[in-house]
Write a protein that holds these residues in place. Structure first.
Motif, PDB file in Angstrom:
ATOM      1  N   VAL A 129       5.847   3.955 -23.339  1.00 50.38           N
ATOM      2  CA  VAL A 129       5.132   4.589 -24.458  1.00 50.38           C
ATOM      3  C   VAL A 129       3.850   5.264 -23.986  1.00 50.38           C
ATOM      4  N   ARG A 130       3.691   5.357 -22.659  1.00 49.78           N
ATOM      5  CA  ARG A 130       2.574   6.075 -22.035  1.00 49.78           C
ATOM      6  C   ARG A 130       1.212   5.432 -22.271  1.00 49.78           C
ATOM      7  N   GLU A 131       1.211   4.121 -22.442  1.00 50.08           N
ATOM      8  CA  GLU A 131      -0.047   3.382 -22.521  1.00 50.08           C
ATOM      9  C   GLU A 131      -0.403   2.946 -21.100  1.00 50.08           C
ATOM     10  N   TYR A 132      -0.661   3.939 -20.248  1.00 50.40           N
ATOM     11  CA  TYR A 132      -0.804   3.669 -18.821  1.00 50.40           C
ATOM     12  C   TYR A 132      -2.058   2.850 -18.488  1.00 50.40           C
ATOM     13  N   LYS A 133      -3.130   3.100 -19.207  1.00 52.22           N
ATOM     14  CA  LYS A 133      -4.373   2.379 -18.932  1.00 52.22           C
ATOM     15  C   LYS A 133      -4.207   0.892 -19.190  1.00 52.22           C
ATOM     16  N   GLU A 134      -3.591   0.544 -20.323  1.00 52.61           N
ATOM     17  CA  GLU A 134      -3.363  -0.867 -20.632  1.00 52.61           C
ATOM     18  C   GLU A 134      -2.392  -1.496 -19.634  1.00 52.61           C
ATOM     19  N   ALA A 135      -1.368  -0.732 -19.231  1.00 56.08           N
ATOM     20  CA  ALA A 135      -0.414  -1.243 -18.242  1.00 56.08           C
ATOM     21  C   ALA A 135      -1.130  -1.590 -16.942  1.00 56.08           C
ATOM     22  N   GLU A 136      -2.009  -0.685 -16.505  1.00 61.10           N
ATOM     23  CA  GLU A 136      -2.761  -0.932 -15.275  1.00 61.10           C
ATOM     24  C   GLU A 136      -3.649  -2.162 -15.413  1.00 61.10           C
ATOM     25  N   GLN A 137      -4.293  -2.305 -16.578  1.00 64.53           N
ATOM     26  CA  GLN A 137      -5.166  -3.461 -16.806  1.00 64.53           C
ATOM     27  C   GLN A 137      -4.379  -4.766 -16.730  1.00 64.53           C
ATOM     28  N   MET A 138      -3.198  -4.785 -17.325  1.00 62.50           N
ATOM     29  CA  MET A 138      -2.372  -5.993 -17.317  1.00 62.50           C
ATOM     30  C   MET A 138      -1.954  -6.365 -15.898  1.00 62.50           C
ATOM     31  N   ILE A 139      -1.552  -5.358 -15.129  1.00 64.67           N
ATOM     32  CA  ILE A 139      -1.116  -5.624 -13.754  1.00 64.67           C
ATOM     33  C   ILE A 139      -2.283  -6.146 -12.923  1.00 64.67           C
ATOM     34  N   GLU A 140      -3.450  -5.508 -13.050  1.00 63.71           N
ATOM     35  CA  GLU A 140      -4.616  -5.923 -12.276  1.00 63.71           C
ATOM     36  C   GLU A 140      -5.034  -7.343 -12.631  1.00 63.71           C
ATOM     37  N   ILE A 141      -4.970  -7.690 -13.909  1.00 60.41           N
ATOM     38  CA  ILE A 141      -5.334  -9.040 -14.331  1.00 60.41           C
ATOM     39  C   ILE A 141      -4.407 -10.067 -13.691  1.00 60.41           C
ATOM     40  N   LEU A 142      -3.109  -9.787 -13.708  1.00 60.96           N
ATOM     41  CA  LEU A 142      -2.142 -10.725 -13.128  1.00 60.96           C
ATOM     42  C   LEU A 142      -2.367 -10.906 -11.634  1.00 60.96           C
ATOM     43  N   ILE A 143      -2.657  -9.799 -10.937  1.00 58.39           N
ATOM     44  CA  ILE A 143      -2.866  -9.878  -9.491  1.00 58.39           C
ATOM     45  C   ILE A 143      -4.185 -10.574  -9.171  1.00 58.39           C
ATOM     46  N   GLU A 144      -5.250 -10.201  -9.865  1.00 54.40           N
ATOM     47  CA  GLU A 144      -6.580 -10.748  -9.575  1.00 54.40           C
ATOM     48  C   GLU A 144      -6.678 -12.230  -9.918  1.00 54.40           C
ATOM     49  N   GLU A 145      -6.007 -12.654 -10.980  1.00 51.24           N
ATOM     50  CA  GLU A 145      -6.087 -14.058 -11.387  1.00 51.24           C
ATOM     51  C   GLU A 145      -5.166 -14.945 -10.570  1.00 51.24           C
ATOM     52  N   LYS A 146      -4.379 -14.339  -9.681  1.00 51.61           N
ATOM     53  CA  LYS A 146      -3.513 -15.066  -8.765  1.00 51.61           C
ATOM     54  C   LYS A 146      -2.557 -16.012  -9.487  1.00 51.61           C
ATOM     55  N   VAL A 147      -2.002 -15.524 -10.583  1.00 53.41           N
ATOM     56  CA  VAL A 147      -1.018 -16.324 -11.324  1.00 53.41           C
ATOM     57  C   VAL A 147       0.396 -16.008 -10.876  1.00 53.41           C
ATOM     58  N   LEU A 148       0.521 -15.007  -9.979  1.00 57.27           N
ATOM     59  CA  LEU A 148       1.846 -14.593  -9.530  1.00 57.27           C
ATOM     60  C   LEU A 148       2.246 -15.352  -8.277  1.00 57.27           C
ATOM     61  N   PRO A 149       3.470 -15.874  -8.236  1.00 55.72           N
ATOM     62  CA  PRO A 149       3.975 -16.436  -6.982  1.00 55.72           C
ATOM     63  C   PRO A 149       4.058 -15.329  -5.940  1.00 55.72           C
ATOM     64  N   GLU A 150       3.965 -15.706  -4.678  1.00 58.63           N
ATOM     65  CA  GLU A 150       3.990 -14.710  -3.605  1.00 58.63           C
ATOM     66  C   GLU A 150       5.200 -13.795  -3.687  1.00 58.63           C
ATOM     67  N   GLU A 151       6.361 -14.395  -4.046  1.00 57.37           N
ATOM     68  CA  GLU A 151       7.584 -13.590  -4.056  1.00 57.37           C
ATOM     69  C   GLU A 151       7.622 -12.565  -5.186  1.00 57.37           C
ATOM     70  N   ARG A 152       6.691 -12.690  -6.169  1.00 59.01           N
ATOM     71  CA  ARG A 152       6.676 -11.729  -7.278  1.00 59.01           C
ATOM     72  C   ARG A 152       5.575 -10.682  -7.131  1.00 59.01           C
ATOM     73  N   LEU A 153       4.673 -10.888  -6.181  1.00 52.87           N
ATOM     74  CA  LEU A 153       3.546  -9.974  -6.017  1.00 52.87           C
ATOM     75  C   LEU A 153       4.007  -8.547  -5.746  1.00 52.87           C
ATOM     76  N   GLU A 154       4.968  -8.403  -4.831  1.00 55.43           N
ATOM     77  CA  GLU A 154       5.418  -7.071  -4.435  1.00 55.43           C
ATOM     78  C   GLU A 154       5.982  -6.307  -5.629  1.00 55.43           C
ATOM     79  N   GLN A 155       6.706  -7.021  -6.489  1.00 55.41           N
ATOM     80  CA  GLN A 155       7.306  -6.377  -7.661  1.00 55.41           C
ATOM     81  C   GLN A 155       6.230  -5.794  -8.571  1.00 55.41           C
TER      82      GLN A 155
END
Length: 326
Positions: free
Chosen positions: A103-129
């Protein structure tokens, strides 16, 4: 007529037997498993008409809507699910981010991805995805619209004279608004066997993203086939590819270093081979071939006893990346 999710109301004092809701939920999940998304949507909608905060139904309903291309409604449902508390958090976030990009909400998408990466809630095997999701999102955002495009730059004869990295750069610089007007140029490019393979992948992603109508005939390595642009497979929320990853995770549960390595190779090949997805092989056989390739790297010994064409494809794909990266 089926109402929007946000219009659902509780049934007040009407008595609904638990078995009725369980049956509807089971039916909906079975339809979803069999990729009958319209039937799944309708059954899950009925569940939510009785239990609007049923997390399992909300998650499955959102996925059904996504597969049916009803992105706005899927976004509403995903947001409600995140308030309620999803059963499968990471899968829900993947779906939510994918919908935001649709739906082209790119800014929010980027914010969500950055939050997940920065908060280190992702297992190593999911980081690349998620990093690949972020990279794709950034590429889309960077294509700021311009009024004029030099169509001659995208003429096939000229395009084929460019180095692979220059082909990719030219396509990435194409404004979003130009994909439909440039449809014929882009289809000729993506169908030519000598065009850079990653550039083809990016063109296919964007043609699908921009809802360009048409059919494309694609060749990559020994794969060849015709695809409706509207029905191109999702490389992220894909049942078949996720089964391969699950087999890899199960096999290397006690060796996270090797798991990270093999998932990185597999993810790289998903985007290289797209839209082909190892259709000639079972997910377990694909996983075993990648595990054998990993063993070959470490010990020099090949342990795979399946189709040697599968092993050769993995080796060829890695050699292709070495060639492209110089």
């Amino acid at each position: 007529m089926r109402k929007k999710y946000r219009d659902l109301k509780r049934k007040g004092n009407v008595i609904v037997f638990p078995t009725t809701i369980n049956r509807l939920l089971t039916d909906g999940m079975n339809y979803l498993k069999n990729e009958n998304y319209e039937e799944a949507r309708d059954k899950l909608y009925q569940v939510l008409s009785y239990e609007p905060e049923n997390a399992a139904a909300l998650g499955a309903y959102a996925y059904s809507l996504f597969e049916l291309g009803d992105y706005e409604e899927a976004l509403d449902v995903c947001r409600e699910l995140l308030k309620v508390g999803p059963i499968h958090y990471l899968e829900t976030m993947e779906l939510y981010i994918s919908i935001l990009m649709q739906v082209r909400e790119y800014k929010e998408a980027e914010q969500m991805i950055e939050i997940l990466i920065e908060e280190k809630v992702l297992p190593e095997e999911r980081l690349e995805q998620f990093r690949q999701l972020r990279d794709l999102n950034e590429r889309i955002v960077s294509n700021a619209p311009i009024e004029k495009v030099a169509a001659s730059s995208y003429a096939l004869d000229h395009f084929l004279t460019l180095a692979p990295v220059d082909q990719e750069r030219l396509i990435m610089n194409l404004p979003l608004a130009s994909y439909k007007p440039m449809k014929n140029y882009l289809i000729k490019i993506v169908e030519h066997p000598n065009v850079d393979l990653l550039t083809k992948t990016y063109i296919l992603f964007m043609l699908h993203q921009e809802k360009v109508a048409g059919t494309v005939h694609i060749q990559k390595f020994h794969f060849e086939g015709s695809f409706s642009i509207a029905a191109l497979p999702d490389p992220i929320n894909n049942k078949r590819l996720n089964k391969v990853k699950q087999h890899l995770e199960n096999a290397l549960l006690q060796d996270p270093t090797r798991l990270e390595m093999v998932l990185e190779v597999f993810e790289r090949h998903i985007y290289l081979l797209y839209p082909f997805q190892w259709e000639d092989y079972e997910p377990l056989e694909v996983a075993e071939a990648y595990l054998s390739y990993l063993e070959l790297l470490f010990t020099g010994e090949e342990t795979f006893s399946g189709d040697e064409n599968l092993t050769n494809l993995i080796i060829t794909a890695e050699q292709w990346f070495e060639w492209r990266n110089g």
